[in-house]
Structures are given as C-alpha cells and as structure tokens.
Design an enzyme around this catalytic site. Sequence first.
Site, short mmCIF file in Angstrom:
data_model
loop_
_atom_site.label_atom_id
_atom_site.label_comp_id
_atom_site.label_asym_id
_atom_site.label_seq_id
_atom_site.Cartn_x
_atom_site.Cartn_y
_atom_site.Cartn_z
N LEU A 126 0.87 -1.14 0.16
CA LEU A 126 0.06 0.27 0.25
C LEU A 126 0.75 1.11 0.19
CD1 LEU A 126 -2.97 -1.15 2.11
CD2 LEU A 126 -3.11 -0.89 0.31
N ALA A 171 -2.51 -2.15 18.52
CA ALA A 171 -2.04 -1.35 17.98
C ALA A 171 -3.11 0.06 17.21
CB ALA A 171 -0.62 -1.49 17.23
N LYS A 172 -3.24 -0.85 16.33
CA LYS A 172 -4.51 -0.34 15.39
C LYS A 172 -5.88 0.74 15.83
CE LYS A 172 -2.35 -1.00 11.62
NZ LYS A 172 -1.51 -0.14 10.65
N SER A 231 -6.87 -0.79 11.24
CA SER A 231 -7.03 -1.64 10.30
C SER A 231 -8.58 -2.29 10.48
CB SER A 231 -6.39 -3.04 10.46
OG SER A 231 -6.66 -4.06 9.83
N SER A 236 14.40 3.08 11.21
CA SER A 236 12.92 2.42 11.45
C SER A 236 11.94 3.51 12.26
CB SER A 236 13.70 1.14 11.95
OG SER A 236 12.35 1.06 13.08
N VAL A 237 10.84 2.85 11.52
CA VAL A 237 9.61 4.04 12.86
C VAL A 237 9.41 3.92 14.34
CG1 VAL A 237 8.23 4.14 10.58
CG2 VAL A 237 7.72 2.40 12.45
N ASP A 256 11.41 2.73 4.37
CA ASP A 256 11.54 1.62 4.03
C ASP A 256 13.03 1.24 4.56
OD1 ASP A 256 10.22 -1.20 4.52
OD2 ASP A 256 8.43 -0.23 2.81
N ALA A 313 -6.52 -4.45 1.39
CA ALA A 313 -5.81 -4.68 -0.12
C ALA A 313 -4.86 -6.44 -0.16
CB ALA A 313 -4.85 -3.51 -0.62
N ASN A 330 2.27 4.24 7.40
CA ASN A 330 1.22 3.47 7.25
C ASN A 330 2.12 1.90 6.54
OD1 ASN A 330 0.55 1.62 4.28
ND2 ASN A 330 2.55 1.64 4.22
N TYR A 371 -1.29 -6.67 16.57
CA TYR A 371 -1.63 -5.79 15.65
C TYR A 371 -3.68 -5.00 16.10
CZ TYR A 371 -2.77 -4.93 10.78
OH TYR A 371 -2.64 -4.37 9.35
P1 NAD Z 1 3.33 -4.51 3.27
O1 NAD Z 1 4.21 -5.70 4.04
O2 NAD Z 1 3.53 -5.10 1.66
O3 NAD Z 1 4.65 -2.71 3.02
C1 NAD Z 1 4.61 -2.52 4.76
C2 NAD Z 1 5.53 -2.41 4.88
O4 NAD Z 1 6.29 -1.71 6.11
C3 NAD Z 1 7.24 -2.82 4.18
O5 NAD Z 1 7.61 -2.42 3.42
C4 NAD Z 1 7.79 -3.37 5.60
O6 NAD Z 1 8.68 -2.86 5.06
C5 NAD Z 1 7.83 -1.32 5.94
N1 NAD Z 1 8.05 -1.64 7.34
C6 NAD Z 1 8.77 -2.49 8.74
N2 NAD Z 1 8.45 -2.18 9.41
C7 NAD Z 1 8.95 -1.60 9.45
C8 NAD Z 1 9.70 -0.19 9.86
N3 NAD Z 1 9.62 -0.23 11.25
N4 NAD Z 1 9.48 1.77 9.64
C9 NAD Z 1 9.82 1.67 7.85
N5 NAD Z 1 8.56 0.80 7.42
C10 NAD Z 1 8.53 -0.43 8.12
O7 NAD Z 1 1.79 -4.47 3.90
P2 NAD Z 1 0.68 -3.76 3.75
O8 NAD Z 1 -0.13 -4.19 3.47
O9 NAD Z 1 1.26 -2.55 2.26
O10 NAD Z 1 0.00 -2.87 4.60
C11 NAD Z 1 0.55 -1.19 5.38
C12 NAD Z 1 -0.03 -1.13 5.83
O11 NAD Z 1 -1.97 -1.01 5.76
C13 NAD Z 1 0.30 -1.44 7.43
O12 NAD Z 1 -0.26 -0.67 8.69
C14 NAD Z 1 -1.16 -2.29 7.65
O13 NAD Z 1 -1.18 -3.05 8.99
C15 NAD Z 1 -1.76 -1.93 7.21
N6 NAD Z 1 -3.06 -2.65 6.42
C16 NAD Z 1 -3.22 -3.26 5.68
C17 NAD Z 1 -4.31 -4.10 5.09
C18 NAD Z 1 -3.89 -4.87 3.94
O14 NAD Z 1 -5.46 -5.78 4.15
N7 NAD Z 1 -3.09 -5.56 3.66
C19 NAD Z 1 -5.10 -3.96 5.75
C20 NAD Z 1 -5.76 -3.33 7.03
C21 NAD Z 1 -4.46 -3.04 7.21
#
Ligand code: NAD
Length: 316
Positions: A20, A169-170, A153, A74-75, A39, A198, A101, A166
């Site tokens: 995302l 946190a969310k 989420s 890192s965040v 990232d 997604a 994100n 999770y």
């Molecule tokens: P993803 O794993 O494809 O991407 C997440 C990115 O965050 C990764 O590239 C990872 O390297 C990066 N990351 C991890 N730890 C980190 C840190 N300490 N500092 C900075 N970056 C870091 O996942 P996604 O599906 O794209 O998820 C993105 C966000 O959306 C997340 O917060 C996730 O919880 C949320 N989300 C996703 C979904 C879904 O259906 N995909 C649903 C609900 C919420």
Amino acid sequence: MSDLRFDDRVAVVTGGGRGLGRAYALLLAGQGAKVVVNDPGGSLTGDSDDASPADDVVREITAAGGEAVANTDSVATPEGGKAIIATALERYGRIDVLVHNAGIVRRASLKEMTYDDFEAVVDVHLRGAFHVVRPAFPAMCDAGYGRIVLTSSIGGLYGNHEVANYAVAKAGVIGLSNVAAMEGAAHGVKSNVIVPAAVTRMAQGIDTSAYPPMGPELVAPVVGWLGHESCSITGEILVALAGRVARAVVTETPGVYRPSWSISDVGEHMSAIRDMSETVVFPVVPDGHGEHIRYSFGMARQTADATRETGGVLHA
Ligand code: NAD
C-alpha cells in the site's frame, strides 16, 4: 491523468517501499509531490533490513519524472521517527503530508503471544505513529498547514483472531489521530485514519483466489484525498476495501438516565440502554469530548428540572 495535484507539497510515506505504501508514494509523486519514501525493508515479521524496496520506489518515481528520496530508518524508535521527518525538512524544507503506513505482523493466540511479539508490533504501528507524528506535528502547526493520515485496520475496529498485538496498535492510532485533529484544528492541520485492505504480502497464507479485485491502487486515491489540500474532514475514519469507500464512526445510543442505579436496574434497562434506533454521534472536531459530557449532563439536568417542576415526583 488529470487529477488533484500536489505541486510544491512534500509528503512522507512510512513503509513506502512495498504494498500500500508504495502505491501511495507513486500516486502522490505522480501528482507532483516530493516524496520521502521511508522503508527499512525486511520481512513481514520485521526481523531483517533491506534498503532495496525504498530505493526501488524512488527509482520508479524518478524514472517517471517525479521527485523522491529514500530513507531507511525504522519508525519503531524515537530517533528513527525524528530522522524520517528530518529527511523531509532538510531535503525539501517542509512537510505537508505524513502518511504513517509502516507495518509488520506477528501472529499468535492470546494464550500464547509473547511479550516480544506484542512489543514489536506495537512499536511499529502505534509507537511508530507517535515517533513520526511527534516531530512532524509542530513543523506542520508552525507552517499553518498539514495533513496526517494514520493507518488502522478492520482488526483495529473489530479485532481479529491471533493478532492481539496488531488489534491494540491499530485501535490506538485512532486515539492519536483524534488528538492531532483536535490540537491541529487551529493551525490548519487535519488528521484522519485510513482503514485499508488490499492483497499485499500481508495476505500471505490467505486464499485470495475468490476475492474481487483488491489491489492497493483502489486504496491509494482515498489516502491521496485525505492528504490533499481539499480534504474537508478531520478526526474521521475512512474505510477502503475492494473498491468500497466508506466512513467508520463511533456511535452511541442515547442511553438511559436514572439518578441512581442498582446492578439489577442495569440489567432491567439493558434493551433501552442498547437501543440503536436513534444513535448519537459526537464528531471529534470541534469538541466531541465536551459534547459527550454535555449530552450526559443534559439528561441529568433535564430530569432534575422535570423533577422540580413536578414537585419532586419523578415519572419513569
Ligand atoms: P506490506 O508488508 O506490503 O508493507 C508494509 C511496509 O512497511 C513494508 O515494506 C515494510 O518493510 C515496512 N515496514 C515494516 N517495519 C517498518 C519500520 N519499522 N519502519 C518503516 N517501515 C517499516 O504491507 P501492506 O499490506 O502494504 O500494509 C501497509 C499498512 O496497511 C500496514 O500498516 C498494515 O497494517 C495496513 N493494513 C493493511 C491491510 C491489507 O489488507 N493489506 C489491511 C489493514 C491494514
């Protein structure tokens, strides 16, 4: 494509190297924003580092004629959060849009979840949000402009199995966004929450073969609008899943007032307490907190006035 533009705006997208976040970064940069693609890379559980996802997205943006810089902090630490925001301020001189994100997943049942897995997930999603909002927020307030988008989420709204870390946190980021919305209102800073879904690597292990189209590009425009100057809402939650965009909201029933309660009174009035036929919403901004209290006080006062008017006879 003609769509809303972000010329002269600077955006930070945490976790912008994949999924995302990558879609958000590409969309914002494609519409003219200068983007800090943050990232540190690594696995879904957040165990390792790999600079290539952030670098790859920056290469993709610059190849298309856009402007972006990679950051691999890192965040999960206060220093990391500061460094991410400093990258925007030092490189581009401002920060207009912050999209937090970044995310990791560590699954375990509540009976078995380790403190290590709890902390690691809270560190990235919730403390991570504070670590970037804390340095970005004063800069936005000083500039008189800012757009913050934090990521919740479905699991944060409704819970889910094996993700207590999770879900906590969310849910927590909603509180942070609400406070940023309230405190930012006088300074042109708006803060909202996206509840995205997604098919990304987070869907690993889930059978998505029967899902409707559910790519990150169906979520990105919603985050784009929340990050845009024309965004007209603050302190709200938008859902984006498989092409459906909606608002999630905390509602209350009007409730029941009594000047005193016993335990059995609570049980006896439960259907009226839970009656959803006329719900009440207290928008976060301008003053959901105060409205909530005034509403409750109002019921108490109305009943007290009515009692006085009827000479102390209280009708049920
Ligand atoms: P993803 O794993 O494809 O991407 C997440 C990115 O965050 C990764 O590239 C990872 O390297 C990066 N990351 C991890 N730890 C980190 C840190 N300490 N500092 C900075 N970056 C870091 O996942 P996604 O599906 O794209 O998820 C993105 C966000 O959306 C997340 O917060 C996730 O919880 C949320 N989300 C996703 C979904 C879904 O259906 N995909 C649903 C609900 C919420």
